[in-house]
Scaffold this active site. Structure first.
Site, PDB file in Angstrom:
ATOM      1  N   ARG A   7       0.823  -1.200   0.000  1.00 46.84           N
ATOM      2  CA  ARG A   7       0.000   0.000   0.000  1.00 46.84           C
ATOM      3  C   ARG A   7       0.867   1.265   0.000  1.00 46.84           C
ATOM      4  NH1 ARG A   7      -3.258   3.762   3.692  1.00 46.84           N
ATOM      5  NH2 ARG A   7      -1.271   4.045   4.739  1.00 46.84           N
ATOM      6  N   GLY A  31      -9.485  12.119   4.520  1.00 44.64           N
ATOM      7  CA  GLY A  31      -9.211  11.105   5.554  1.00 44.64           C
ATOM      8  C   GLY A  31      -7.713  10.959   5.740  1.00 44.64           C
ATOM      9  N   GLU A  53      -9.550  15.200   8.290  1.00 37.62           N
ATOM     10  CA  GLU A  53      -9.685  13.948   9.026  1.00 37.62           C
ATOM     11  C   GLU A  53     -10.784  14.119  10.074  1.00 37.62           C
ATOM     12  OE1 GLU A  53      -8.490  10.755   9.049  1.00 37.62           O
ATOM     13  OE2 GLU A  53      -9.672  10.486  10.882  1.00 37.62           O
ATOM     14  N   GLU A  82     -17.681  15.917   4.552  1.00 41.83           N
ATOM     15  CA  GLU A  82     -19.010  16.367   4.137  1.00 41.83           C
ATOM     16  C   GLU A  82     -19.331  17.758   4.702  1.00 41.83           C
ATOM     17  OE1 GLU A  82     -18.249  13.336   5.149  1.00 41.83           O
ATOM     18  OE2 GLU A  82     -19.096  11.918   3.716  1.00 41.83           O
ATOM     19  N   GLU A  96      -6.955   7.457   0.643  1.00 44.72           N
ATOM     20  CA  GLU A  96      -6.871   6.004   0.766  1.00 44.72           C
ATOM     21  C   GLU A  96      -8.172   5.595   1.441  1.00 44.72           C
ATOM     22  OE1 GLU A  96      -7.266   2.989   1.787  1.00 44.72           O
ATOM     23  OE2 GLU A  96      -5.588   2.784   3.204  1.00 44.72           O
ATOM     24  N   GLU A 105     -17.099  -0.424   4.289  1.00 49.68           N
ATOM     25  CA  GLU A 105     -16.862   0.863   4.987  1.00 49.68           C
ATOM     26  C   GLU A 105     -17.558   2.020   4.288  1.00 49.68           C
ATOM     27  OE1 GLU A 105     -15.799   1.165   7.815  1.00 49.68           O
ATOM     28  OE2 GLU A 105     -14.704  -0.677   8.117  1.00 49.68           O
TER      29      GLU A 105
HETATM   30  N1  LIG Z   1     -16.121  11.382   5.866  1.00 48.85           N
HETATM   31  C1  LIG Z   1     -14.881  11.489   6.357  1.00 48.85           C
HETATM   32  N2  LIG Z   1     -14.340  12.685   6.645  1.00 48.85           N
HETATM   33  C2  LIG Z   1     -13.089  12.785   7.149  1.00 48.85           C
HETATM   34  N3  LIG Z   1     -12.302  11.698   7.410  1.00 48.85           N
HETATM   35  C3  LIG Z   1     -12.807  10.476   7.158  1.00 48.85           C
HETATM   36  C4  LIG Z   1     -14.095  10.314   6.631  1.00 48.85           C
HETATM   37  N4  LIG Z   1     -14.332   8.981   6.493  1.00 48.85           N
HETATM   38  C5  LIG Z   1     -13.225   8.356   6.919  1.00 48.85           C
HETATM   39  N5  LIG Z   1     -12.290   9.235   7.322  1.00 48.85           N
HETATM   40  C6  LIG Z   1     -10.934   8.943   7.807  1.00 48.85           C
HETATM   41  O1  LIG Z   1     -10.217   8.424   6.707  1.00 48.85           O
HETATM   42  C7  LIG Z   1      -9.120   7.662   7.168  1.00 48.85           C
HETATM   43  C8  LIG Z   1      -8.975   6.457   6.241  1.00 48.85           C
HETATM   44  S1  LIG Z   1      -7.551   5.452   6.583  1.00 48.85           S
HETATM   45  C9  LIG Z   1      -6.289   6.270   5.639  1.00 48.85           C
HETATM   46  C10 LIG Z   1      -5.397   7.163   6.488  1.00 48.85           C
HETATM   47  C11 LIG Z   1      -4.240   7.836   5.744  1.00 48.85           C
HETATM   48  N6  LIG Z   1      -4.681   8.667   4.616  1.00 48.85           N
HETATM   49  C12 LIG Z   1      -3.248   6.819   5.241  1.00 48.85           C
HETATM   50  O2  LIG Z   1      -3.187   6.598   4.036  1.00 48.85           O
HETATM   51  O3  LIG Z   1      -2.531   6.218   6.061  1.00 48.85           O
HETATM   52  C13 LIG Z   1      -9.419   7.319   8.614  1.00 48.85           C
HETATM   53  O4  LIG Z   1      -8.493   7.992   9.430  1.00 48.85           O
HETATM   54  C14 LIG Z   1     -10.843   7.849   8.827  1.00 48.85           C
HETATM   55  O5  LIG Z   1     -11.050   8.343  10.142  1.00 48.85           O
END
Ligand SMILES: Nc1ncnc2c1ncn2[C@@H]1O[C@H](CSCC[C@H](N)C(=O)O)[C@@H](O)[C@H]1O
Ligand SMILES: Nc1ncnc2c1ncn2[C@@H]1O[C@H](CSCC[C@H](N)C(=O)O)[C@@H](O)[C@H]1O
Lengths: 336, 336
Positions: A7, A31, A53, A82, A96, A105
């Site tokens: 990844r 996120g 986030e 959102e 991601e 999810e």
């Molecule tokens: N609607 C939303 N708004 C903001 N953050 C979100 C979201 N839905 C999920 N997330 C966040 O998105 C992340 C996905 S995991 C990926 C984390 C990071 N970008 C990496 O690549 O390591 C999680 O931390 C989750 O809390």
């Protein structure tokens, strides 16, 4: 999963081998978690990165941004994508967002929302494309699960007898709902697994292709496909199906990637990911031979109780190359 | 846990050896689950049983009531006990509300609410009394947990080095919060265990006594106690503390039980329960001898994030019988 090397490499390469997409550009990381993708985007030359986030992980992301001297570029914003208001539209959305079998999810909904609100008409999505795959497999897991289920029913029967004899209460009326619950748990819930490639016994088929730049939420609410697969092993057992995904970083038509990067979660001896594959087991297994054809009806929709989980209907006809129907079945599964 | 024999026997005996409490009486079962306690109450002669349950388990409870021909007596009501309106006050409230170390889950709050609203002034509580116990223990678990923690920190250090070298991002700033999170998880979270009685190395102490007929929610929000315990093993390691509970079915002063029944979750070779004990480990263990005295400061309160979970502060002074202070420590734990 910061420790998932496959990844990490894919995202890292997608950014650093396509620096022109980032140089002097405005980027949105949906996120951001620890902030890693936002930091890479900044290191690749972005002039501004919005790192959004929803959780308190923003505390860590902010610390990390500061420790890497990027607080002038990366702005960490706590909130749901959102709800967040950005001061400008962006050139790149990186995220991601992929769950087990791509869509578990349902985080992609949020990425689509971000795209529709904040991506410039000329913008690019990272990743830009995604596919869901399905393939017939063999596996010893089915026998285990069946014997777990049987063991649990034996315990139940013993319990019912005991409750009647010792405590004067007849519980046998609950045998049917109990058995259905156990069946769901042991036999109908898909399993996480990193399969060995030689457990794949037929040609894999694409059940969904997604262009991240144009797809709508409606188009991913239900995924249906009618696909075929040919058995490629001499003589074997069809024990179930495996689902996985890949995504590609290709940029857009007007703005293609310099080097296209792929992130695949297919069965692999060396390059397994934390996503693994989802395994849907059928009971009992069916004997199949090289050249047999599978006609597969696949339908995946969201669970009514929790829209982040999925329900899968899997129908299959097994035919000899002569056309003779060997077997036909239809099962319901749950991606929990 | 219908298959917890110790639990089942205690409730069964409390009812059937005290039939006069149930004969022609009105009973309320708070959180009826499958309906078992309501059914027993009816079988013991209750003229009416209200069986209240917040979840869809009511479907099963209703079926079970019907299959046991008690639909004239047992009325299954779906809803939170806090919201339900009964047509009359009741003579008995029965409930199996106990969580790990008695109060985890905080379901007793709901039983108190039910009592204040629906129990007649002459009514009785089943169970009528509860106690929380604490005792010093030895256990090999602490060494395991410590090496799990150390392993996890080694992995982290490797990851930080790797992320710096391969991906150009310095994550060392997160080492401290990561280590604190791992410490909480591996070293400060209490463990479920069914201890062997000979792992208890000192006299157990009662840290809380509850009269279920009169206690208020305020009186159980925080549980504090200053208690002592004497080491009873020749030479051993003080590895931590264990917490458990017992409840008694004694009826009330005006209306005492014919036969008092006890349900204990203390360490036992033969009569373990699904509650087991909660184990609070200290690192490193302390060497103690027979006759050493422990002066223990115990405080348990509800977690700010989730009021069904608990936080425990445990302070301890270890003294020789001569009065010489050998050791003194204070640790924070989480019952998750
Ligand atoms: N609607 C939303 N708004 C903001 N953050 C979100 C979201 N839905 C999920 N997330 C966040 O998105 C992340 C996905 S995991 C990926 C984390 C990071 N970008 C990496 O690549 O390591 C999680 O931390 C989750 O809390
Ligand atoms: N406030 C509340 N109102 C109604 N039911 C509740 C409740 N809080 C917890 N419960 C229910 O109480 C049950 C406790 S478990 C005990 C079940 C059953 N009486 C038996 O002895 O086997 C659970 O089913 C839970 O859903």
């Amino acid at each position: 999963m910061l420790s998932d090397r496959v990844r990490m490499d894919a995202y890292y390469n997608s950014i650093f081998r396509n620096k022109s997409h980032f140089l002097d550009k405005v980027v949105l990381d949906v996120g951001t978690g620890s902030g890693i993708l936002a930091i890479w985007s900044a290191q690749a030359g972005a002039k501004k990165v919005y790192a959004v986030e929803a959780t308190k992980m923003t505390d860590h992301a902010r610390e990390l941004v500061r420790a890497n001297n990027l607080e002038g570029i990366v702005e960490v914003i706590e909130g749901s994508i959102e709800d967040v208001i950005l001061p400008e539209k962006v050139d790149v959305i990186i995220s991601e967002w992929m769950g087990y079998f791509l869509l578990r999810e349902s985080m992609f909904d949020s990425v689509i929302c971000a795209r529709d609100r904040w991506l410039k008409p000329t913008g690019v999505m990272y990743p830009s494309h995604a596919r869901m795959w399905l393939a017939p497999i063999r596996s010893g897991l089915g026998d285990h699960k069946m014997s777990d289920y049987e063991g649990s029913m034996d315990d139940w029967q013993y319990f019912v007898k005991n409750t009647k004899n010792h405590y004067g209460v007849d519980m046998s009326i609950l045998t049917k709902p109990f058995s259905e619950e156990q069946k769901k748990y042991y036999l109908q819930t898909s399993l996480w697994n990193n399969l060995h490639p030689n457990q794949v016994i037929g040609t894999p088929a694409v059940v969904k292709e997604i262009d991240c730049l144009t797809v709508t939420v409606e188009e991913i609410l239900v995924v249906t496909a009618n696909v075929s697969s040919s058995i490629i092993k001499e003589e074997t057992r069809l024990c179930g199906f495996s689902g996985w995904f890949d995504v590609h970083f290709r940029g857009s038509k007007e703005n293609p990637a310099e080097e296209e990067i792929e992130l695949t979660t297919e069965p692999s001896e060396e390059n397994g990911t934390h996503w693994g594959q989802q395994v849907f087991l059928i009971h009992p297994p069916t004997h199949v031979c090289s050249g047999d054809d599978l006609n597969i009806n696949f339908a995946m929709s969201r669970s009514k109780e929790n829209h982040r989980l999925m329900e899968v209907d899997l129908g299959c006809e097994v035919k000899q190359s002569s056309g003779k129907l060997l077997q036909s079945f239809k099962h319901k599964f749950f991606i929990e």
